[in-house]
Design a protein around this motif. Structure first.
Motif, PDB file in Angstrom:
ATOM      1  N   THR A  60       0.855  -1.194   0.000  1.00 51.52           N
ATOM      2  CA  THR A  60       0.000   0.000   0.000  1.00 51.52           C
ATOM      3  C   THR A  60       0.884   1.235   0.000  1.00 51.52           C
ATOM      4  N   TRP A  61       0.762   2.050  -1.037  1.00 51.58           N
ATOM      5  CA  TRP A  61       1.533   3.285  -1.117  1.00 51.58           C
ATOM      6  C   TRP A  61       0.580   4.466  -1.100  1.00 51.58           C
ATOM      7  N   ILE A  62       0.873   5.435  -0.269  1.00 52.59           N
ATOM      8  CA  ILE A  62       0.046   6.631  -0.136  1.00 52.59           C
ATOM      9  C   ILE A  62       0.942   7.840  -0.411  1.00 52.59           C
ATOM     10  N   VAL A  63       0.577   8.622  -1.404  1.00 54.85           N
ATOM     11  CA  VAL A  63       1.476   9.651  -1.925  1.00 54.85           C
ATOM     12  C   VAL A  63       1.133  11.034  -1.373  1.00 54.85           C
ATOM     13  N   ALA A  64       2.151  11.733  -0.922  1.00 51.14           N
ATOM     14  CA  ALA A  64       2.016  13.112  -0.461  1.00 51.14           C
ATOM     15  C   ALA A  64       3.242  13.892  -0.931  1.00 51.14           C
ATOM     16  N   ASP A 111      -1.269  17.207  -0.351  1.00 50.49           N
ATOM     17  CA  ASP A 111      -1.764  16.237  -1.327  1.00 50.49           C
ATOM     18  C   ASP A 111      -0.717  15.922  -2.402  1.00 50.49           C
ATOM     19  N   GLY A 112      -0.462  14.629  -2.613  1.00 48.27           N
ATOM     20  CA  GLY A 112       0.475  14.228  -3.662  1.00 48.27           C
ATOM     21  C   GLY A 112       0.009  14.580  -5.055  1.00 48.27           C
ATOM     22  N   GLY A 113      -1.282  14.957  -5.181  1.00 48.38           N
ATOM     23  CA  GLY A 113      -1.806  15.344  -6.489  1.00 48.38           C
ATOM     24  C   GLY A 113      -1.181  16.602  -7.058  1.00 48.38           C
ATOM     25  N   VAL A 114      -0.529  17.415  -6.219  1.00 47.63           N
ATOM     26  CA  VAL A 114       0.136  18.592  -6.758  1.00 47.63           C
ATOM     27  C   VAL A 114       1.365  18.201  -7.566  1.00 47.63           C
ATOM     28  N   PRO A 117      -1.537  13.896 -10.594  1.00 45.05           N
ATOM     29  CA  PRO A 117      -2.897  13.525 -10.176  1.00 45.05           C
ATOM     30  C   PRO A 117      -3.073  12.039  -9.883  1.00 45.05           C
ATOM     31  N   THR A 118      -2.255  11.197 -10.480  1.00 48.50           N
ATOM     32  CA  THR A 118      -2.400   9.751 -10.276  1.00 48.50           C
ATOM     33  C   THR A 118      -1.129   9.072  -9.777  1.00 48.50           C
ATOM     34  N   SER A 119       0.008   9.725  -9.887  1.00 47.05           N
ATOM     35  CA  SER A 119       1.300   9.139  -9.487  1.00 47.05           C
ATOM     36  C   SER A 119       1.588   7.834 -10.217  1.00 47.05           C
ATOM     37  N   LEU A 120       1.085   7.701 -11.423  1.00 47.87           N
ATOM     38  CA  LEU A 120       1.313   6.480 -12.197  1.00 47.87           C
ATOM     39  C   LEU A 120       2.789   6.214 -12.443  1.00 47.87           C
ATOM     40  N   GLY A 121       3.555   7.277 -12.582  1.00 49.70           N
ATOM     41  CA  GLY A 121       4.965   7.109 -12.922  1.00 49.70           C
ATOM     42  C   GLY A 121       5.749   6.291 -11.913  1.00 49.70           C
ATOM     43  N   ILE A 122       5.308   6.280 -10.653  1.00 50.84           N
ATOM     44  CA  ILE A 122       6.062   5.546  -9.633  1.00 50.84           C
ATOM     45  C   ILE A 122       5.921   4.036  -9.790  1.00 50.84           C
ATOM     46  N   LEU A 123       5.004   3.583 -10.658  1.00 50.14           N
ATOM     47  CA  LEU A 123       4.812   2.149 -10.865  1.00 50.14           C
ATOM     48  C   LEU A 123       5.742   1.579 -11.933  1.00 50.14           C
ATOM     49  N   ARG A 166       0.284  10.543 -20.731  1.00 49.90           N
ATOM     50  CA  ARG A 166       1.725  10.359 -20.906  1.00 49.90           C
ATOM     51  C   ARG A 166       2.241   9.273 -19.967  1.00 49.90           C
ATOM     52  N   GLU A 167       1.810   9.324 -18.719  1.00 50.65           N
ATOM     53  CA  GLU A 167       2.267   8.327 -17.745  1.00 50.65           C
ATOM     54  C   GLU A 167       1.708   6.947 -18.082  1.00 50.65           C
ATOM     55  N   ALA A 168       0.441   6.891 -18.499  1.00 50.29           N
ATOM     56  CA  ALA A 168      -0.170   5.599 -18.841  1.00 50.29           C
ATOM     57  C   ALA A 168       0.503   4.979 -20.066  1.00 50.29           C
ATOM     58  N   GLN A 169       0.803   5.791 -21.053  1.00 53.19           N
ATOM     59  CA  GLN A 169       1.441   5.274 -22.256  1.00 53.19           C
ATOM     60  C   GLN A 169       2.857   4.799 -21.973  1.00 53.19           C
ATOM     61  N   ALA A 170       3.534   5.449 -21.017  1.00 53.62           N
ATOM     62  CA  ALA A 170       4.872   4.998 -20.637  1.00 53.62           C
ATOM     63  C   ALA A 170       4.805   3.609 -20.004  1.00 53.62           C
ATOM     64  N   LEU A 171       3.779   3.363 -19.190  1.00 57.53           N
ATOM     65  CA  LEU A 171       3.615   2.042 -18.603  1.00 57.53           C
ATOM     66  C   LEU A 171       3.275   1.009 -19.669  1.00 57.53           C
ATOM     67  N   GLU A 172       2.430   1.370 -20.606  1.00 57.67           N
ATOM     68  CA  GLU A 172       2.076   0.438 -21.680  1.00 57.67           C
ATOM     69  C   GLU A 172       3.285   0.100 -22.531  1.00 57.67           C
ATOM     70  N   ALA A 173       4.155   1.087 -22.738  1.00 54.37           N
ATOM     71  CA  ALA A 173       5.369   0.835 -23.507  1.00 54.37           C
ATOM     72  C   ALA A 173       6.278  -0.162 -22.797  1.00 54.37           C
ATOM     73  N   ALA A 174       6.122  -0.258 -21.470  1.00 55.83           N
ATOM     74  CA  ALA A 174       6.911  -1.218 -20.690  1.00 55.83           C
ATOM     75  C   ALA A 174       6.223  -2.571 -20.594  1.00 55.83           C
ATOM     76  N   GLY A 175       5.103  -2.727 -21.312  1.00 57.65           N
ATOM     77  CA  GLY A 175       4.409  -4.001 -21.340  1.00 57.65           C
ATOM     78  C   GLY A 175       3.346  -4.177 -20.270  1.00 57.65           C
ATOM     79  N   ILE A 176       2.944  -3.090 -19.627  1.00 57.40           N
ATOM     80  CA  ILE A 176       1.919  -3.151 -18.580  1.00 57.40           C
ATOM     81  C   ILE A 176       0.578  -2.745 -19.177  1.00 57.40           C
ATOM     82  N   ARG A 177      -0.431  -3.571 -18.962  1.00 58.65           N
ATOM     83  CA  ARG A 177      -1.772  -3.242 -19.436  1.00 58.65           C
ATOM     84  C   ARG A 177      -2.380  -2.196 -18.499  1.00 58.65           C
ATOM     85  N   VAL A 178      -2.868  -1.088 -19.068  1.00 57.94           N
ATOM     86  CA  VAL A 178      -3.400   0.009 -18.263  1.00 57.94           C
ATOM     87  C   VAL A 178      -4.855   0.267 -18.641  1.00 57.94           C
TER      88      VAL A 178
END
Length: 227
Positions: A60-64, A111-114, A117-123, A166-178
């Motif tokens: 569980t990761w909670i971003v701030a 708030d980590g949203g600043v 908004p999703t912190s997808l990049g950390i995945l 942009r973050e979602a497409q970067a994950l997809e480029a790494a082979g992760i289904r988003v």
């Protein structure tokens, strides 16, 4: 503010911008109480004499964001500052300008949203197969509201959506289904321009249950939810 002026390249632009907002006055009393009640409920489920595992032992990761340094902090991740679950959740929801920063071990957090908004990049690099994203501040389906304030809100959504994709497409480029779920025109009409209006919660929930099911069904038919 000083860090964003002296070393602008070390502070993310949206984090630097948030520092210029007036200090919020709101306090997440209800949110804190809810998280604490859920934690207590988990203790009851553990049975007499039992106790649930520490929340940091679960993935569980909670971003701030550290309010002083402007750096992102991921509570629950290895190497992050220790924090009770309720404090970490409150920190992650302390919107600058609206809520006062959360104080944890002598440091203030917002708030980590600043930062994202999703912190997808950390995945990225976490060896995941699939990621589901619930992004209420973005919107993959455009609408055309009449009122100027609504149109201004939609412009902000477009900026957030571009960063999300942009973050979602970067994950997809790494082979992760988003799979990304965002409000559509029907949801936006129910939500209104004030996303903090508690009077709309029930209507928003009921609408999203229906529209989200339809969106997921369209993906099953072969339509990607990441465009």
């Amino acid at each position: 503010m000083l860090a964003s002026l002296v070393t602008p390249r070390r502070v993310h632009r949206t984090v630097g911008a948030s520092a210029w907002l007036p200090r919020g006055r709101g306090r997440h009393r209800a949110l804190r109480a809810m998280v604490q009640a859920l934690h207590q409920h988990s203790r009851l489920l553990a049975g007499p004499g039992g106790s649930p595992p520490d929340w940091t032992e679960r993935p569980t990761w909670i971003v701030a964001v550290d309010y002083r340094s402007g750096q992102r902090v991921i509570f629950g991740r290895e190497g992050a500052p220790p924090a009770p679950l309720a404090d970490a959740v409150v920190a992650s929801c302390s919107i600058p300008g609206w809520y006062e920063p959360a104080l944890i071990n002598g440091r203030r957090y917002v708030d980590g949203g600043v930062r994202s908004p999703t912190s997808l990049g950390i995945l990225a690099g976490e060896q995941l197969d699939e990621v589901y994203v619930l992004a209420p501040m973005a919107s993959l389906q455009a609408d055309h509201p009449r009122w100027p304030l609504d149109r201004l809100e939609r412009r902000l959504r477009r900026l957030i959506t571009r960063g999300l994709l942009r973050e979602a497409q970067a994950l997809e480029a790494a082979g992760i289904r988003v799979t990304v779920l965002t409000p559509g025109p029907e949801d936006l009409a129910v939500m209104g321009v004030n996303l903090m209006d508690p009077r709309r919660c029930q209507a928003v929930l009921e609408t999203s249950l229906r529209t989200s099911a339809a969106a997921l069904s369209s993906q099953d038919d072969g339509q990607s939810l990441v465009a």
